[in-house]
Design a protein around this motif. Sequence first.
Motif, PDB file in Angstrom:
ATOM      1  N   ASP A 179      49.905   7.900 -57.187  1.00  0.00           N
ATOM      2  CA  ASP A 179      50.939   6.872 -57.055  1.00  0.00           C
ATOM      3  C   ASP A 179      52.245   7.348 -57.694  1.00  0.00           C
ATOM      4  O   ASP A 179      52.324   8.438 -58.279  1.00  0.00           O
ATOM      5  N   ALA A 203      47.333   9.983 -52.729  1.00  0.00           N
ATOM      6  CA  ALA A 203      46.328  10.285 -53.752  1.00  0.00           C
ATOM      7  C   ALA A 203      46.886  10.094 -55.157  1.00  0.00           C
ATOM      8  O   ALA A 203      46.148   9.769 -56.087  1.00  0.00           O
ATOM      9  N   VAL A 223      44.513  13.062 -47.649  1.00  0.00           N
ATOM     10  CA  VAL A 223      44.351  11.869 -48.495  1.00  0.00           C
ATOM     11  C   VAL A 223      45.747  11.334 -48.800  1.00  0.00           C
ATOM     12  O   VAL A 223      46.417  11.791 -49.731  1.00  0.00           O
ATOM     13  N   ASP A 257      50.634  12.881 -51.402  1.00  0.00           N
ATOM     14  CA  ASP A 257      49.536  13.155 -50.461  1.00  0.00           C
ATOM     15  C   ASP A 257      48.804  14.443 -50.843  1.00  0.00           C
ATOM     16  O   ASP A 257      49.405  15.392 -51.339  1.00  0.00           O
ATOM     17  N   VAL A 258      47.513  14.461 -50.570  1.00  0.00           N
ATOM     18  CA  VAL A 258      46.663  15.634 -50.807  1.00  0.00           C
ATOM     19  C   VAL A 258      46.088  16.108 -49.481  1.00  0.00           C
ATOM     20  O   VAL A 258      45.739  15.297 -48.616  1.00  0.00           O
ATOM     21  N   LEU A 276      48.704  19.602 -52.934  1.00  0.00           N
ATOM     22  CA  LEU A 276      49.353  18.332 -53.268  1.00  0.00           C
ATOM     23  C   LEU A 276      50.836  18.437 -52.931  1.00  0.00           C
ATOM     24  O   LEU A 276      51.492  19.417 -53.280  1.00  0.00           O
ATOM     25  N   LEU A 322      42.680  15.848 -60.513  1.00  0.00           N
ATOM     26  CA  LEU A 322      42.864  15.674 -59.073  1.00  0.00           C
ATOM     27  C   LEU A 322      41.871  16.553 -58.302  1.00  0.00           C
ATOM     28  O   LEU A 322      41.292  16.122 -57.300  1.00  0.00           O
ATOM     29  N   GLU A 378      44.012   5.039 -45.246  1.00  0.00           N
ATOM     30  CA  GLU A 378      42.739   5.673 -45.556  1.00  0.00           C
ATOM     31  C   GLU A 378      42.797   7.189 -45.299  1.00  0.00           C
ATOM     32  O   GLU A 378      43.571   7.657 -44.458  1.00  0.00           O
ATOM     33  N   PRO A 379      41.962   7.961 -46.004  1.00  0.00           N
ATOM     34  CA  PRO A 379      41.880   9.404 -45.722  1.00  0.00           C
ATOM     35  C   PRO A 379      41.458   9.660 -44.278  1.00  0.00           C
ATOM     36  O   PRO A 379      40.750   8.855 -43.668  1.00  0.00           O
ATOM     37  N   ALA A 414      38.446  15.038 -58.342  1.00  0.00           N
ATOM     38  CA  ALA A 414      38.361  13.833 -57.516  1.00  0.00           C
ATOM     39  C   ALA A 414      38.290  14.137 -56.021  1.00  0.00           C
ATOM     40  O   ALA A 414      37.676  13.380 -55.263  1.00  0.00           O
ATOM     41  N   HIS A 415      38.883  15.261 -55.580  1.00  0.00           N
ATOM     42  CA  HIS A 415      39.044  15.461 -54.139  1.00  0.00           C
ATOM     43  C   HIS A 415      38.537  16.787 -53.585  1.00  0.00           C
ATOM     44  O   HIS A 415      38.390  16.912 -52.365  1.00  0.00           O
ATOM     45  N   ARG A 468      41.107  17.735 -44.592  1.00  0.00           N
ATOM     46  CA  ARG A 468      41.044  16.375 -45.121  1.00  0.00           C
ATOM     47  C   ARG A 468      42.404  15.987 -45.685  1.00  0.00           C
ATOM     48  O   ARG A 468      42.935  16.658 -46.574  1.00  0.00           O
TER      49      ARG A 468
END
Length: 208
Positions: free
Chosen positions: A17, A15, A12, A160-161, A132, A89, A2-3, A92-93, A10
């Motif tokens: 795949d 993020a 993530v 990962d982000v 990223l 991306l 989980e983030p 989304a984040h 933050r």
Amino acid sequence: MEPFDIRGVRIVPGALDASAQVDLLGDLRAVAARAPLFHPETARGRRMSVRMTSAGRVGWVSDRRGYRYEPRHPSGADWPPIPDRLLSLWRAHAGTAAPPDTCLVNFYGEGARMGMHQDRDEADLDQPVLSLSLGDAALFRIGNLERGGRTESVWLHSGDVAVLGGKARLLHHGIDRVRHGSSRLLPDGGRINVTMRVALPPAAGARG
């Protein structure tokens, strides 16, 4: 996984795949074909260990004149547009309605690192920075608003982000080392860091 947050940054995990990472790598190779990777220099003339390029309305450069954003690659060519996959991306984040107008692409070969620094060359520091990681894992160190003091570190893996926003926007941060050969994404190893930002003031960013 989980983030989670570290000092307001933050993280993530995963993020993107594996399949999405391969697709994005093709986009980044197209960016580098139009705007080749180069070694920036500090104002004192020291060549940085990372190679970089950019996409978007402006790109980040550094030479004897200092750190700054420029509308063109050092070769004189326009920067290519930010790939759509990266814009998705961001939506989304990033947690902001403002789209990024610059995207830095840093390549870390074996032994490359990035010292502790702040991202503060942008016109609106209320907008976040989205980073990223692709390829080999990197030890990401997060510090304080002022230089020095206690720091915390986390390993960032491919896909990962990390988002620096709000109170964490101006925290010092850097890459201590890269675990060469820890990922199979890049055939010869290495790490790619993609960093999106809103660099220009709103009036400049609105122009076509």
